[in-house]
Design an enzyme around this catalytic site. Sequence first.
Site, mmCIF file in Angstrom:
data_model
loop_
_atom_site.group_PDB
_atom_site.id
_atom_site.type_symbol
_atom_site.label_atom_id
_atom_site.label_comp_id
_atom_site.label_asym_id
_atom_site.label_seq_id
_atom_site.Cartn_x
_atom_site.Cartn_y
_atom_site.Cartn_z
ATOM 1 N N PRO A 17 25.859 12.673 5.561
ATOM 2 C CA PRO A 17 26.154 13.649 6.616
ATOM 3 C C PRO A 17 25.739 15.065 6.221
ATOM 4 O O PRO A 17 25.690 15.949 7.067
ATOM 5 C CB PRO A 17 27.674 13.549 6.797
ATOM 6 C CG PRO A 17 28.183 12.658 5.738
ATOM 7 C CD PRO A 17 27.057 12.055 4.992
ATOM 8 N N GLU A 32 33.189 8.639 -1.084
ATOM 9 C CA GLU A 32 33.297 10.096 -1.035
ATOM 10 C C GLU A 32 31.959 10.766 -1.273
ATOM 11 O O GLU A 32 31.796 11.940 -1.026
ATOM 12 C CB GLU A 32 34.303 10.582 -2.080
ATOM 13 C CG GLU A 32 35.707 10.080 -1.838
ATOM 14 C CD GLU A 32 36.157 10.323 -0.406
ATOM 15 O OE1 GLU A 32 36.212 11.492 0.004
ATOM 16 O OE2 GLU A 32 36.444 9.338 0.293
ATOM 17 N N ARG A 55 8.516 2.472 14.908
ATOM 18 C CA ARG A 55 7.885 2.442 16.239
ATOM 19 C C ARG A 55 6.791 3.490 16.386
ATOM 20 O O ARG A 55 5.994 3.429 17.320
ATOM 21 C CB ARG A 55 8.935 2.550 17.347
ATOM 22 C CG ARG A 55 9.792 3.776 17.305
ATOM 23 C CD ARG A 55 11.005 3.599 18.190
ATOM 24 N NE ARG A 55 10.625 3.223 19.537
ATOM 25 C CZ ARG A 55 10.050 4.042 20.403
ATOM 26 N NH1 ARG A 55 9.761 5.266 20.045
ATOM 27 N NH2 ARG A 55 9.753 3.634 21.608
ATOM 28 N N ASP A 110 7.640 9.082 25.095
ATOM 29 C CA ASP A 110 9.048 8.991 24.698
ATOM 30 C C ASP A 110 9.790 10.301 24.928
ATOM 31 O O ASP A 110 9.193 11.372 24.863
ATOM 32 C CB ASP A 110 9.170 8.700 23.189
ATOM 33 C CG ASP A 110 9.062 7.229 22.891
ATOM 34 O OD1 ASP A 110 9.094 6.427 23.828
ATOM 35 O OD2 ASP A 110 8.952 6.897 21.701
#
Length: 231
Positions: free
Chosen positions: A94, A122, A160, A175
């Site tokens: 993150p 963690e 892709r 896209d």
Amino acid sequence: MKIDVLTIFPEFFGAVFDFGIIRRAKLAEIVEINIYDLRSFATDKHRKTDDTPFGGGDGMVLKCEPIFNAIERIVGTCERENYPEKTRVVLLSPQGKPLKQAIAKSFADEANHIILICGRYEGIDERVNETLITDEISIGDYVLSGGEPAAIVVSDAIVRLLPNALSSETSAVNDSFTENLLDFPHYTQPRDFRGMEVPEVLLSGNHAEIEKWRKQKALEKTRNFRSDLLD
Ligand code: ADE
């Protein structure tokens, strides 16, 4: 392109890469995807991949050793500056740079070997970050239990975009996000479904008008739902 995934949960990946575009890309040898069990690179007798944090605190931290061993085996060196030119060692976390279409595109264009390390618990021993990682990627501002779902997302977004992965060259060009716009709306048969009709212009056969309508709808959608993209 080769994508190698390092994880303590290899079973997590089951058959996720065996469908649709990724499956076709694998069969056409456009991409090879390997899943490695981090545990198999641990050398202590319990094959430990995590341990308690120095300094105290909750949770467990992924250990350096299995990850260094894995990179040494897979890449041939643990020295980032000696990686082959098109090799990227990516940590999913993150704290990483938010994944965007442009990032996926740069991986598809510039890399031929991507090693995805799935973070856990963690965190991960900082020495992995300091020494091995070329890129740290987040798939969004929320916390997952681990990097595994992110590794799937990143792989899909990249594969892709590889040459010939999509059956029609134009599919990726149109896209969402390719031009910082969301995609325009799509319709297929039947023309009338429960009284909801397909916009007339799409049935007109007038390609210039259809193009104009699609551009306008893409702009409208972007303005309504993702105005940040227009800034
Ligand atoms: N691991 C945990 N949360 C994550 C996220 N948002 N993106 C990538 N890896 C993660």
